[in-house]
Design a protein around this motif. Sequence first.
Motif, short mmCIF file in Angstrom:
data_model
loop_
_atom_site.label_atom_id
_atom_site.label_comp_id
_atom_site.label_asym_id
_atom_site.label_seq_id
_atom_site.Cartn_x
_atom_site.Cartn_y
_atom_site.Cartn_z
N LEU A 142 0.79 -1.42 0.36
CA LEU A 142 0.17 0.02 0.15
C LEU A 142 0.59 1.34 0.18
O LEU A 142 0.87 2.03 -0.59
CB LEU A 142 -0.48 -0.04 1.16
CG LEU A 142 -2.22 1.49 1.83
CD1 LEU A 142 -2.64 1.26 0.89
CD2 LEU A 142 -2.67 1.28 3.05
N ARG A 143 2.09 1.44 0.92
CA ARG A 143 2.75 2.62 0.61
C ARG A 143 3.53 2.70 -0.27
O ARG A 143 3.24 3.60 -0.92
CB ARG A 143 4.32 1.87 2.14
CG ARG A 143 4.35 3.09 2.30
CD ARG A 143 5.16 3.02 3.87
NE ARG A 143 6.43 1.47 3.38
CZ ARG A 143 6.91 1.60 4.18
NH1 ARG A 143 8.15 2.20 4.44
NH2 ARG A 143 8.21 0.13 4.34
N LEU A 144 3.96 1.20 -1.07
CA LEU A 144 4.62 1.39 -2.58
C LEU A 144 3.19 2.40 -3.16
O LEU A 144 3.83 3.38 -4.04
CB LEU A 144 4.69 -0.15 -2.78
CG LEU A 144 5.47 -0.23 -3.93
CD1 LEU A 144 6.70 0.71 -4.43
CD2 LEU A 144 5.23 -1.51 -4.38
N VAL A 145 2.62 2.00 -3.55
CA VAL A 145 0.77 2.35 -4.33
C VAL A 145 1.22 3.68 -4.35
O VAL A 145 1.21 4.85 -4.81
CB VAL A 145 -0.32 1.87 -3.96
CG1 VAL A 145 -1.07 2.12 -4.49
CG2 VAL A 145 0.27 0.18 -4.14
N VAL A 146 0.68 4.06 -2.34
CA VAL A 146 0.94 5.97 -2.69
C VAL A 146 2.36 6.77 -2.69
O VAL A 146 1.65 7.52 -3.07
CB VAL A 146 1.01 5.54 -0.82
CG1 VAL A 146 0.51 7.37 -0.46
CG2 VAL A 146 -0.51 5.17 0.15
N LEU A 147 3.15 5.67 -2.56
CA LEU A 147 4.38 6.49 -3.20
C LEU A 147 4.85 6.22 -4.43
O LEU A 147 4.79 8.21 -5.25
CB LEU A 147 5.81 5.99 -2.39
CG LEU A 147 6.40 5.88 -0.91
CD1 LEU A 147 6.97 5.49 -0.43
CD2 LEU A 147 5.41 7.40 -0.47
#
Lengths: 299, 138, 149
Positions: A142-147
């Motif tokens: 999720l963090r990857l997607v947000v970034l």
Amino acid sequence: MPEHEAEARQGSPAREVGVFLRRRREQIAQRWADEPLFRAVFTVSRDEAVEAGRTVADALAEVATAERVVDPEAAGFTLVREQLARMAASRARAGLGTAQVSREVDALRPPVVDLLVADLADAPAGRLRECESALTVLLGTLRLVVLETALSEGEALIDRQRLQLLEVATPVIKLWDGIVAVPLIGTLDSARSQVVMETLLEAVVDQQARYAILDITGVPTVDSLVAQHLMKTVAAARLMGAECVVSGIRPAIAQTIVHLGLDLGTVVTRASLADALAHALHRLGADIVHASSGGAGSR
Amino acid sequence: MTDEFSRPPVAPVPVLRLGDVLLVTLQGDLHDSTAEQLQQDITERIGSSGATGVVIDISGIEIVDSFLGRVLAEIAAKAGLLAARTVVAGMRPAVAITLVEMGLTLPGLRTALNTEAALHLLGDPARSGSAVPRPGRR
Amino acid sequence: MEAAAGVDARLPIRSDLDLVWVRQHVRQAAARLGFGLVEQTKLVTAASELARNTLVYGGGGQLTTTRVAHGRAQGLRLAFSDRGPGIADLEQALRDGYTSGDGLGMGLGGARRLVHQFAIDSTPGVGTTVTVTSWAGRPPRPGHPREEW
């Protein structure tokens, strides 16, 4: 226990996490609404923040149920991509660097993990650990997607963020006291291999880990430069006093390595992450024993 | 050791003795002459003390170039001739990566994560060549 | 177009004490330009190798450090020059394991692998200048239209 939950108990950890996320959707959304990421974006209305939290929780549940916790391209994420982009953009406009946004997304994890631990209080410790690990990887994705969405925010930021993306895509997991692992997913290029090497070796120091497992099950191909990076990682770990085990070398990659004429002779390899863990545990003096058979070791 | 060699006063590296093991802790930026002096000191101390092991803690070292790499390798080789085993402990990741990129993998050198692990490694005569201490005894 | 932002410093290389200054200076300059820890360590190690070569084979000399910029990329250029005997066979000198003095024979070849760009200019009887450049983060991409090396 409802039927689908009973099924989940026997299903994969990812599926069980999916069921958990649906079950706890409301509590998760409420807790997230109080976290900086949601609070700062939805300043006017807490209800809006809670609603946004529900949407994200639903998306995560879908991704988990589809067993694609490591895949930023999973269909579930496309539902929230636009919303996450708005949130990331809003934080970027507020002057936050990628690292800070990353930390804010990271802060969404503890409340969910707490709920999961509470829910699985009766499950076997190993099962809980597997589920927790799946959840951690999912939130890392999720963090990857947000970034990723934040990346569209301006060319000037791209270089820095790209590096941070690589770090985010390199989750180092502590599997045991003295054992860390990096499950690598997707294509490895030279820059990413470099980040993997640095991240893993930093973890070796931080955790004082005598074993570092590089799992490349999810890596489709390896070129000679990347294979060299893997071998450099192994050599550097050795200089630091740790042993690096490479697991999950797929047949296609093994063939490539042979074709490239590379000698993996000095590298400890294992077929799967589980085998690598068993190897490291054994070397640490902790063998895995099947309780039922009363002492037959797993290897 | 005195400073009679018209050098700026560079403090020699202290060599501590722990039972059968000599313990050396390197810090900061080492002068070439200090490193060479250390090599000589350690060899002499092994000879005079009959130590069977040498632990060199380099966790405080930010740079290992080929010169210092050679000094470490030579300490290990000379100690080996005197029947003492050498373990280099606590190399930082950036240092390890740099050595490997240079092509200096120091294959003959025993290594450990920290001093404690190094002492374990030396305390177990069954293991001679491996980089990884036998665990499970903590 | 790559722009040199002016010479930052000239450091003498006359003794092994000077090697310590060289390492400290390069470390600080690289840190100021935003080099990551590993990139700093690589560049400082390369500087240490090359400064020692200048001292041991060139009979001493100097280091000139220059900040360079290419678009947004920031880099550090280090030039080690001496008026020593020069290197007759460059290829041989760059080969691993080759040494005419002390060391593991990794000096030049090792240093070359630690930096983004490496150039050597040596005339027997006149002297040697080794110039290396490293960039904070990714080096400017070769083949880039604005690239002019």
